[in-house]
Scaffold this motif. Sequence first.
Motif, PDB file in Angstrom:
ATOM      1  N   LEU A 253      34.274  74.558  14.823  1.00 36.84           N
ATOM      2  CA  LEU A 253      33.979  73.020  15.183  1.00 36.84           C
ATOM      3  C   LEU A 253      33.369  73.044  16.669  1.00 36.84           C
ATOM      4  O   LEU A 253      34.082  73.451  17.637  1.00 36.84           O
ATOM      5  CB  LEU A 253      34.867  72.153  14.867  1.00 36.84           C
ATOM      6  CG  LEU A 253      34.926  71.743  13.394  1.00 36.84           C
ATOM      7  CD1 LEU A 253      36.354  70.845  13.321  1.00 36.84           C
ATOM      8  CD2 LEU A 253      33.621  70.935  13.018  1.00 36.84           C
ATOM      9  N   VAL A 254      32.550  72.257  16.967  1.00 31.52           N
ATOM     10  CA  VAL A 254      32.156  71.911  18.448  1.00 31.52           C
ATOM     11  C   VAL A 254      31.909  70.489  18.292  1.00 31.52           C
ATOM     12  O   VAL A 254      31.739  69.724  17.465  1.00 31.52           O
ATOM     13  CB  VAL A 254      30.941  72.459  19.047  1.00 31.52           C
ATOM     14  CG1 VAL A 254      31.108  74.076  19.061  1.00 31.52           C
ATOM     15  CG2 VAL A 254      29.656  72.360  17.963  1.00 31.52           C
ATOM     16  N   TYR A 255      32.452  69.864  19.733  1.00 22.05           N
ATOM     17  CA  TYR A 255      32.747  68.255  19.813  1.00 22.05           C
ATOM     18  C   TYR A 255      32.487  68.116  21.254  1.00 22.05           C
ATOM     19  O   TYR A 255      32.627  68.725  22.122  1.00 22.05           O
ATOM     20  CB  TYR A 255      33.856  67.726  19.328  1.00 22.05           C
ATOM     21  CG  TYR A 255      35.361  68.477  19.731  1.00 22.05           C
ATOM     22  CD1 TYR A 255      35.974  67.929  20.601  1.00 22.05           C
ATOM     23  CD2 TYR A 255      35.497  69.757  19.332  1.00 22.05           C
ATOM     24  CE1 TYR A 255      37.225  68.338  20.809  1.00 22.05           C
ATOM     25  CE2 TYR A 255      36.771  70.472  20.061  1.00 22.05           C
ATOM     26  CZ  TYR A 255      37.541  69.507  20.742  1.00 22.05           C
ATOM     27  OH  TYR A 255      38.642  70.271  21.156  1.00 22.05           O
ATOM     28  N   ASN A 256      32.355  66.603  21.435  1.00 27.28           N
ATOM     29  CA  ASN A 256      32.258  66.187  22.795  1.00 27.28           C
ATOM     30  C   ASN A 256      33.437  65.316  23.331  1.00 27.28           C
ATOM     31  O   ASN A 256      34.209  65.075  22.857  1.00 27.28           O
ATOM     32  CB  ASN A 256      31.351  65.054  22.742  1.00 27.28           C
ATOM     33  CG  ASN A 256      29.723  65.595  22.240  1.00 27.28           C
ATOM     34  OD1 ASN A 256      29.460  66.716  22.635  1.00 27.28           O
ATOM     35  ND2 ASN A 256      29.061  64.520  21.617  1.00 27.28           N
ATOM     36  N   VAL A 257      33.836  65.861  24.573  1.00 26.15           N
ATOM     37  CA  VAL A 257      34.901  65.533  25.224  1.00 26.15           C
ATOM     38  C   VAL A 257      34.775  64.679  26.508  1.00 26.15           C
ATOM     39  O   VAL A 257      33.723  65.318  27.501  1.00 26.15           O
ATOM     40  CB  VAL A 257      35.970  66.619  25.622  1.00 26.15           C
ATOM     41  CG1 VAL A 257      37.149  65.946  26.546  1.00 26.15           C
ATOM     42  CG2 VAL A 257      36.584  67.087  24.174  1.00 26.15           C
ATOM     43  N   LEU A 258      35.261  63.499  26.742  1.00 31.58           N
ATOM     44  CA  LEU A 258      35.100  62.879  28.155  1.00 31.58           C
ATOM     45  C   LEU A 258      36.222  63.603  28.815  1.00 31.58           C
ATOM     46  O   LEU A 258      37.437  63.145  28.988  1.00 31.58           O
ATOM     47  CB  LEU A 258      35.192  61.383  28.266  1.00 31.58           C
ATOM     48  CG  LEU A 258      35.284  60.928  29.620  1.00 31.58           C
ATOM     49  CD1 LEU A 258      33.883  60.934  30.433  1.00 31.58           C
ATOM     50  CD2 LEU A 258      35.406  59.021  29.403  1.00 31.58           C
ATOM     51  N   ARG A 259      35.852  64.570  29.933  1.00 33.70           N
ATOM     52  CA  ARG A 259      37.012  65.106  30.676  1.00 33.70           C
ATOM     53  C   ARG A 259      37.329  64.288  32.019  1.00 33.70           C
ATOM     54  O   ARG A 259      38.532  64.594  32.265  1.00 33.70           O
ATOM     55  CB  ARG A 259      36.474  66.781  31.057  1.00 33.70           C
ATOM     56  CG  ARG A 259      37.657  67.316  31.545  1.00 33.70           C
ATOM     57  CD  ARG A 259      37.170  69.059  31.561  1.00 33.70           C
ATOM     58  NE  ARG A 259      36.332  69.098  32.792  1.00 33.70           N
ATOM     59  CZ  ARG A 259      35.883  70.334  33.240  1.00 33.70           C
ATOM     60  NH1 ARG A 259      36.337  71.303  32.706  1.00 33.70           N
ATOM     61  NH2 ARG A 259      35.051  70.474  34.163  1.00 33.70           N
ATOM     62  N   ASP A 260      36.400  63.785  32.507  1.00 35.85           N
ATOM     63  CA  ASP A 260      36.585  63.171  33.484  1.00 35.85           C
ATOM     64  C   ASP A 260      36.046  61.776  33.844  1.00 35.85           C
ATOM     65  O   ASP A 260      34.665  61.959  34.028  1.00 35.85           O
ATOM     66  CB  ASP A 260      36.541  63.947  35.082  1.00 35.85           C
ATOM     67  CG  ASP A 260      37.274  63.264  36.054  1.00 35.85           C
ATOM     68  OD1 ASP A 260      37.398  62.047  36.284  1.00 35.85           O
ATOM     69  OD2 ASP A 260      37.427  64.144  37.124  1.00 35.85           O
ATOM     70  N   ALA A 261      36.347  60.601  33.600  1.00 37.09           N
ATOM     71  CA  ALA A 261      35.649  59.506  33.522  1.00 37.09           C
ATOM     72  C   ALA A 261      35.089  58.995  34.946  1.00 37.09           C
ATOM     73  O   ALA A 261      33.997  58.456  35.214  1.00 37.09           O
ATOM     74  CB  ALA A 261      36.381  58.247  33.134  1.00 37.09           C
ATOM     75  N   ASP A 262      35.789  59.435  36.054  1.00 29.62           N
ATOM     76  CA  ASP A 262      35.773  59.077  37.377  1.00 29.62           C
ATOM     77  C   ASP A 262      34.383  59.655  37.786  1.00 29.62           C
ATOM     78  O   ASP A 262      33.632  58.968  38.569  1.00 29.62           O
ATOM     79  CB  ASP A 262      36.772  59.415  38.374  1.00 29.62           C
ATOM     80  CG  ASP A 262      38.176  58.536  38.232  1.00 29.62           C
ATOM     81  OD1 ASP A 262      38.129  57.520  37.461  1.00 29.62           O
ATOM     82  OD2 ASP A 262      39.213  59.107  38.342  1.00 29.62           O
TER      83      ASP A 262
ATOM     84  N   ASP B 171      32.067  60.878  35.493  1.00 24.77           N
ATOM     85  CA  ASP B 171      30.980  60.987  34.317  1.00 24.77           C
ATOM     86  C   ASP B 171      31.024  62.215  33.869  1.00 24.77           C
ATOM     87  O   ASP B 171      29.756  62.485  33.661  1.00 24.77           O
ATOM     88  CB  ASP B 171      29.744  60.277  34.848  1.00 24.77           C
ATOM     89  CG  ASP B 171      29.121  59.819  33.459  1.00 24.77           C
ATOM     90  OD1 ASP B 171      29.721  59.435  32.562  1.00 24.77           O
ATOM     91  OD2 ASP B 171      27.725  59.849  33.663  1.00 24.77           O
ATOM     92  N   ASN B 172      32.002  62.995  33.674  1.00 30.73           N
ATOM     93  CA  ASN B 172      31.959  64.150  33.471  1.00 30.73           C
ATOM     94  C   ASN B 172      32.306  64.407  31.768  1.00 30.73           C
ATOM     95  O   ASN B 172      33.271  64.428  31.526  1.00 30.73           O
ATOM     96  CB  ASN B 172      32.894  65.106  34.053  1.00 30.73           C
ATOM     97  CG  ASN B 172      33.140  66.535  33.773  1.00 30.73           C
ATOM     98  OD1 ASN B 172      34.023  67.067  33.658  1.00 30.73           O
ATOM     99  ND2 ASN B 172      32.058  67.124  33.220  1.00 30.73           N
ATOM    100  N   PHE B 173      31.291  64.703  30.802  1.00 33.84           N
ATOM    101  CA  PHE B 173      31.248  65.054  29.596  1.00 33.84           C
ATOM    102  C   PHE B 173      31.185  66.658  29.188  1.00 33.84           C
ATOM    103  O   PHE B 173      30.109  67.180  30.058  1.00 33.84           O
ATOM    104  CB  PHE B 173      30.168  64.262  28.892  1.00 33.84           C
ATOM    105  CG  PHE B 173      30.686  62.648  28.676  1.00 33.84           C
ATOM    106  CD1 PHE B 173      31.373  62.328  27.705  1.00 33.84           C
ATOM    107  CD2 PHE B 173      30.221  61.703  29.573  1.00 33.84           C
ATOM    108  CE1 PHE B 173      31.442  60.969  27.371  1.00 33.84           C
ATOM    109  CE2 PHE B 173      30.414  60.482  29.559  1.00 33.84           C
ATOM    110  CZ  PHE B 173      31.232  59.904  28.340  1.00 33.84           C
ATOM    111  N   GLU B 174      31.906  67.263  28.389  1.00 32.35           N
ATOM    112  CA  GLU B 174      31.987  68.571  28.042  1.00 32.35           C
ATOM    113  C   GLU B 174      31.722  68.907  26.589  1.00 32.35           C
ATOM    114  O   GLU B 174      32.298  67.997  25.792  1.00 32.35           O
ATOM    115  CB  GLU B 174      32.853  69.715  28.824  1.00 32.35           C
ATOM    116  CG  GLU B 174      33.209  69.051  30.247  1.00 32.35           C
ATOM    117  CD  GLU B 174      32.182  69.832  31.066  1.00 32.35           C
ATOM    118  OE1 GLU B 174      31.307  70.538  30.457  1.00 32.35           O
ATOM    119  OE2 GLU B 174      32.148  69.862  32.389  1.00 32.35           O
TER     120      GLU B 174
END
Length: 317
Positions: free
Chosen positions: A30-39, A41-44
Motif C-alpha cells: 500500500l502507498v498513502y499520503n502523510v502530512l509530515r510537517d504542517a508548519d 506544508d510538507n506532504f509525503e
Amino acid sequence: MVKGVIVLALLTLFSSCNSKEDAVQHELGLVYNVLRDADVDNFEVYSMNLDGSNKKNITDLHRVEWTYYSYKDTLYFISDRDSCKRCYFLYKSDFDGKHVQKVSDLELADSWMSSRNDGEELIVKPKLITKSTFYILDRNGNIVNRLDTGLLFAADPLFVNDGRQVVFRGGKTVGKNIDGFDEELYIMDSDGSNLKQLTHYPEEDTSAGKYGYRAGAPKLNPTENFVTYQSKQDGKYSLYATTLDGSKTWKLTENTQDEGWHDWSPDGKWLAIELFDDEQSQFHIGLMNWETKEMEILTDDTFKYQQAPNFIWKSRD
C-alpha cells in the motif's frame, strides 16, 4: 518414455518456478499520503506492507507530494518539486520510491486519476481556467484526447467498462463556494458523449453542508463491477456504492468510524480505507477483508493525517 518423463518434470519445475516468481512479483503493498510537517506544508508519500509493517517515506523531499493512483508496479503521484508552491506535475516511481520519472510537462489540478489499455493511457484533470475538462495522456505524457464534460466542474475521473466510459465527480457550479454546486457522480462515454447522473444525494439530508463530500472520488470494484464513493449522510462519512447504470445505490459498509478515500485490490479481496473520527483529529489506514468484513488498522498515531491509500505491486513485473 524416460525422456518424456524428464521433459515433463523439467516443465513442471519451470512452471513452478515461474509461479513462485509471479507470486513474488505480484505481492501487494500500500502507498498513502502523510502530512509530515504542517508548519512547512510538507506532504509525503509513504509505503507499507499489507500487515502494516515496514512503513517508509518514499518521496522525502519536504515539498507537496500526493498519490491517488497506482497501476500494477507503477506509483503515480503529483508533486510541486522543481516548480512553484502547489504547482503540480505528474511523476511516477515504484513501491520503494525508486526509478522516479516526470511523466508530463502538463500542470495538473489536485485530482484522482486512472488508466486504461493496460496502463498505456491515463486520464487526468489539467489545471485550466475551464474546470470541466479532462485530458487523456499516453504513457509518455503526450495529450491524446480532450474530454469536455458539459458541467461547470469535474474531477477525479475513473475509467470503467474497459475504458469505454468515465465516471467522475461533477458539480453544476465551478466550485463548492458557489451556491448550487450539487456535487454528484456522473458517467459518460470516453468521447465525452451520453452524460448521465449516477448518484442522487438525499434531498432531506443536510449533513454534507457546503463543503463536505456529497459524492467523493469514485473507485471501481474490479470483480463485482460497481463504483464506490464516500458521502457524508446522516451526520457521518460512509462508503456507498452504485451500479454503472445508476439503477441501484446502497450503503457499502457499517464501520463505526468515518470513512473516506479508499481503494480496491486488483482481485477485489481487499478494501483499503481512510478512517477518521467525527472531529477529524486522527486519520488511519484500515484494511478490510471484503469477504469476512474484518478490519485491521495498519497505522499508528505518529502522524495525524494518513490518507488516500492505494494498492501497488511491490516489485517490478
